[in-house]
Design a protein around this motif. Sequence first.
Motif, mmCIF file in Angstrom:
data_model
loop_
_atom_site.group_PDB
_atom_site.id
_atom_site.type_symbol
_atom_site.label_atom_id
_atom_site.label_comp_id
_atom_site.label_asym_id
_atom_site.label_seq_id
_atom_site.Cartn_x
_atom_site.Cartn_y
_atom_site.Cartn_z
ATOM 1 N N GLY A 79 0.805 -1.204 0.000
ATOM 2 C CA GLY A 79 0.000 0.000 0.000
ATOM 3 C C GLY A 79 0.845 1.263 0.000
ATOM 4 N N LYS A 80 0.178 2.419 0.058
ATOM 5 C CA LYS A 80 0.874 3.701 0.031
ATOM 6 C C LYS A 80 1.604 3.951 1.342
ATOM 7 C CE LYS A 80 -2.422 5.864 -3.159
ATOM 8 N NZ LYS A 80 -3.389 6.976 -3.353
ATOM 9 N N PRO A 81 2.686 4.715 1.316
ATOM 10 C CA PRO A 81 3.294 5.328 0.135
ATOM 11 C C PRO A 81 4.077 4.296 -0.683
ATOM 12 C CG PRO A 81 4.611 5.801 2.063
ATOM 13 C CD PRO A 81 3.398 5.085 2.556
ATOM 14 N N TYR A 82 3.987 4.372 -2.001
ATOM 15 C CA TYR A 82 4.718 3.465 -2.868
ATOM 16 C C TYR A 82 6.183 3.888 -2.903
ATOM 17 C CZ TYR A 82 -0.101 2.639 -4.307
ATOM 18 O OH TYR A 82 -1.440 2.372 -4.317
ATOM 19 N N THR A 83 7.052 2.933 -2.711
ATOM 20 C CA THR A 83 8.476 3.244 -2.614
ATOM 21 C C THR A 83 9.315 2.218 -3.352
ATOM 22 O OG1 THR A 83 8.516 2.076 -0.491
ATOM 23 C CG2 THR A 83 8.310 4.474 -0.410
ATOM 24 N N GLY A 84 10.436 2.690 -3.884
ATOM 25 C CA GLY A 84 11.402 1.813 -4.521
ATOM 26 C C GLY A 84 12.515 1.456 -3.553
ATOM 27 N N TYR A 85 13.705 1.269 -4.091
ATOM 28 C CA TYR A 85 14.857 0.880 -3.285
ATOM 29 C C TYR A 85 15.127 1.937 -2.213
ATOM 30 C CZ TYR A 85 19.646 -0.515 -2.218
ATOM 31 O OH TYR A 85 20.787 -0.906 -1.574
ATOM 32 N N PRO A 86 15.489 1.566 -0.981
ATOM 33 C CA PRO A 86 15.841 0.200 -0.556
ATOM 34 C C PRO A 86 14.683 -0.599 0.054
ATOM 35 C CG PRO A 86 16.485 1.747 1.131
ATOM 36 C CD PRO A 86 15.889 2.572 0.022
ATOM 37 N N CYS A 87 13.553 0.058 0.326
ATOM 38 C CA CYS A 87 12.425 -0.653 0.949
ATOM 39 C C CYS A 87 11.224 -0.568 0.020
ATOM 40 C CB CYS A 87 12.107 -0.067 2.321
ATOM 41 S SG CYS A 87 13.403 -0.376 3.545
ATOM 42 N N PHE A 88 10.943 -1.658 -0.664
ATOM 43 C CA PHE A 88 10.001 -1.658 -1.775
ATOM 44 C C PHE A 88 8.545 -1.803 -1.329
ATOM 45 C CE2 PHE A 88 13.953 -3.306 -3.672
ATOM 46 C CZ PHE A 88 14.065 -2.479 -4.786
ATOM 47 N N SER A 89 7.663 -1.021 -1.958
ATOM 48 C CA SER A 89 6.219 -1.219 -1.873
ATOM 49 C C SER A 89 5.621 -0.790 -3.203
ATOM 50 C CB SER A 89 5.595 -0.410 -0.739
ATOM 51 O OG SER A 89 4.181 -0.612 -0.724
ATOM 52 N N ALA A 90 5.100 -1.738 -3.950
ATOM 53 C CA ALA A 90 4.579 -1.472 -5.291
ATOM 54 C C ALA A 90 3.065 -1.320 -5.257
ATOM 55 C CB ALA A 90 4.964 -2.606 -6.238
ATOM 56 N N PRO A 91 2.505 -0.565 -6.203
ATOM 57 C CA PRO A 91 1.046 -0.462 -6.303
ATOM 58 C C PRO A 91 0.397 -1.812 -6.570
ATOM 59 C CG PRO A 91 2.129 1.248 -7.614
ATOM 60 C CD PRO A 91 3.197 0.295 -7.185
ATOM 61 N N ASP A 92 -0.849 -1.953 -6.139
ATOM 62 C CA ASP A 92 -1.586 -3.201 -6.366
ATOM 63 C C ASP A 92 -1.660 -3.534 -7.851
ATOM 64 O OD1 ASP A 92 -1.970 -2.698 -3.686
ATOM 65 O OD2 ASP A 92 -4.131 -3.039 -3.713
ATOM 66 N N SER A 93 -1.724 -2.516 -8.699
ATOM 67 C CA SER A 93 -1.869 -2.755 -10.138
ATOM 68 C C SER A 93 -0.631 -3.415 -10.741
ATOM 69 C CB SER A 93 -2.182 -1.446 -10.876
ATOM 70 O OG SER A 93 -1.236 -0.449 -10.560
ATOM 71 N N TYR A 94 0.513 -3.307 -10.068
ATOM 72 C CA TYR A 94 1.701 -4.034 -10.535
ATOM 73 C C TYR A 94 1.482 -5.537 -10.406
ATOM 74 C CZ TYR A 94 6.601 -5.569 -10.783
ATOM 75 O OH TYR A 94 7.782 -6.200 -11.116
ATOM 76 N N LEU A 95 0.905 -5.948 -9.282
ATOM 77 C CA LEU A 95 0.560 -7.355 -9.099
ATOM 78 C C LEU A 95 -0.461 -7.795 -10.145
ATOM 79 C CD1 LEU A 95 0.651 -10.006 -7.519
ATOM 80 C CD2 LEU A 95 -0.973 -9.009 -5.890
ATOM 81 N N ASP A 96 -1.442 -6.947 -10.404
ATOM 82 C CA ASP A 96 -2.449 -7.263 -11.423
ATOM 83 C C ASP A 96 -1.793 -7.499 -12.781
ATOM 84 O OD1 ASP A 96 -4.583 -7.010 -9.641
ATOM 85 O OD2 ASP A 96 -4.770 -4.860 -10.026
ATOM 86 N N ALA A 97 -0.792 -6.691 -13.114
ATOM 87 C CA ALA A 97 -0.128 -6.831 -14.414
ATOM 88 C C ALA A 97 0.621 -8.153 -14.513
ATOM 89 C CB ALA A 97 0.830 -5.659 -14.639
ATOM 90 N N LEU A 98 1.238 -8.581 -13.430
ATOM 91 C CA LEU A 98 1.931 -9.870 -13.432
ATOM 92 C C LEU A 98 0.943 -11.021 -13.594
ATOM 93 C CD1 LEU A 98 4.516 -9.179 -10.593
ATOM 94 C CD2 LEU A 98 5.073 -9.588 -13.001
ATOM 95 N N VAL A 99 -0.192 -10.913 -12.914
ATOM 96 C CA VAL A 99 -1.224 -11.943 -13.050
ATOM 97 C C VAL A 99 -1.764 -11.950 -14.481
ATOM 98 C CG1 VAL A 99 -3.496 -12.706 -12.273
ATOM 99 C CG2 VAL A 99 -1.828 -11.863 -10.604
ATOM 100 N N ASP A 100 -2.043 -10.764 -15.016
ATOM 101 C CA ASP A 100 -2.568 -10.664 -16.383
ATOM 102 C C ASP A 100 -1.559 -11.184 -17.409
ATOM 103 O OD1 ASP A 100 -4.868 -9.563 -15.369
ATOM 104 O OD2 ASP A 100 -4.331 -7.486 -15.866
ATOM 105 N N ALA A 101 -0.270 -11.068 -17.086
ATOM 106 C CA ALA A 101 0.764 -11.572 -18.005
ATOM 107 C C ALA A 101 0.786 -13.089 -18.070
ATOM 108 C CB ALA A 101 2.136 -11.047 -17.586
ATOM 109 N N GLY A 102 0.132 -13.751 -17.101
ATOM 110 C CA GLY A 102 0.030 -15.206 -17.161
ATOM 111 C C GLY A 102 0.695 -15.952 -16.022
ATOM 112 N N PHE A 103 1.211 -15.238 -15.024
ATOM 113 C CA PHE A 103 1.867 -15.938 -13.924
ATOM 114 C C PHE A 103 0.838 -16.562 -12.992
ATOM 115 C CE2 PHE A 103 5.388 -13.127 -15.191
ATOM 116 C CZ PHE A 103 6.356 -14.108 -15.376
ATOM 117 N N ASP A 104 1.096 -17.819 -12.647
ATOM 118 C CA ASP A 104 0.202 -18.597 -11.789
ATOM 119 C C ASP A 104 0.663 -18.615 -10.342
ATOM 120 O OD1 ASP A 104 -1.497 -19.846 -14.013
ATOM 121 O OD2 ASP A 104 0.532 -20.440 -14.609
#
Length: 378
Positions: A79-104
């Motif tokens: 969840g927010k705040p979204y942050t990169g290195y060194p402590c990562f937190s990605a938006p939920d839609s990033y996970l959605d994109a990986l799922v949509d790409a076909g990852f099981d």
Amino acid sequence: NNMLSPFVNIILFTLGSLFADGPGADIVFAGDAMQHQAQIDAARRDDGMHDYSQCFSAVEAYIDAADYAVVNLETTIAGKPYTGYPCFSAPDSYLDALVDAGFDMMLTANNHTLDKRDKGLLRTIDCLDDRRVDHIGTYRNQQERDSVVPFVKVINGFRVAFLNYTYGTNGIKLTTPAKVDYIDRTLMRGDISAARSAGAELIAVCIHWGNEYELLPASSQRALADFLIDEGVDIIIGSHPHVIQPMEMRYNAQGRKVLLVYSLGNFISNMKTRDTRGGAMVKVSLKRDADGRAVVDKADYRLVFTVPPSDGGNFRLVPVEKYYDATWKSQCKAFEASAENIFIHHNVDVLRDTTSFPDKKMSPIDRFFLKTFGGLQK
């Protein structure tokens, strides 16, 4: 289409029954799915949402063609705040994109899984569960781990167990009953034994290990790989170095093939050195031998390259052989040449897949003919 589907299923079942061995199964493994600040910024739209819909479009047909696809989710979805290195937190839609790409399946045991402490670990699990995507490596508590591990998936008739471990979590300690699967030989030996008892025909261990940015495995990786092979593991897939490392088709004491991949490198990231701009996807083909036993048949790999955004676009993942734009072509070629140099000199019986990279997803009939006959019917 609804009228056709039962008819198609009957035809496929009838054809399949003509072949005693039945179709095989393909599992694709991908490397580190990173989410640096530049990736978060590039995906941000004017309305504040984040759009990753084009990131994986060039590789999703390859991922989708597999019977099962696995990626290392090397960020929290905290969840927010979204942050990169060194402590990562990605938006939920990033996970959605990986799922949509076909990852099981998403692997969550890595050194960044506690970047947002226990709360981030738990929210990541919640998000994965909400999307009904398989995941292993972290758990809400010991009871949940006991109910999940060993995780055995039936893939096209093959009962495959998946296990996931990490060397550490950047020194961050758990403060709740949540669980992270750390590399521990006693734990792993018990999990492997439990997987066999649970009916697993094949066991895949996905392991976060090694030294960052080193193109050859450390002695500790080699020793741990030998241990896992001696324990009866059939597939070992490594992550963490953020660069590729060699792949070997080994044999265990019983003469069965064991695929060992020391590191697949980055799947997608904003890393900028020659060897971190891309990575490999490996496809493992399973079959049944003359006695009907499930075995690893062969493995091959594809190289992918992360194209940074231009003109307000997003990061894109492309197969190296299909990247023609002049902007990053020299960097793509340099990554490819370095990776191939390692693979050509150090791989053992794991070759590059040089067939035409798929442009579109396969229909169920095309997929059946590919699995059963080894090729598509025209």
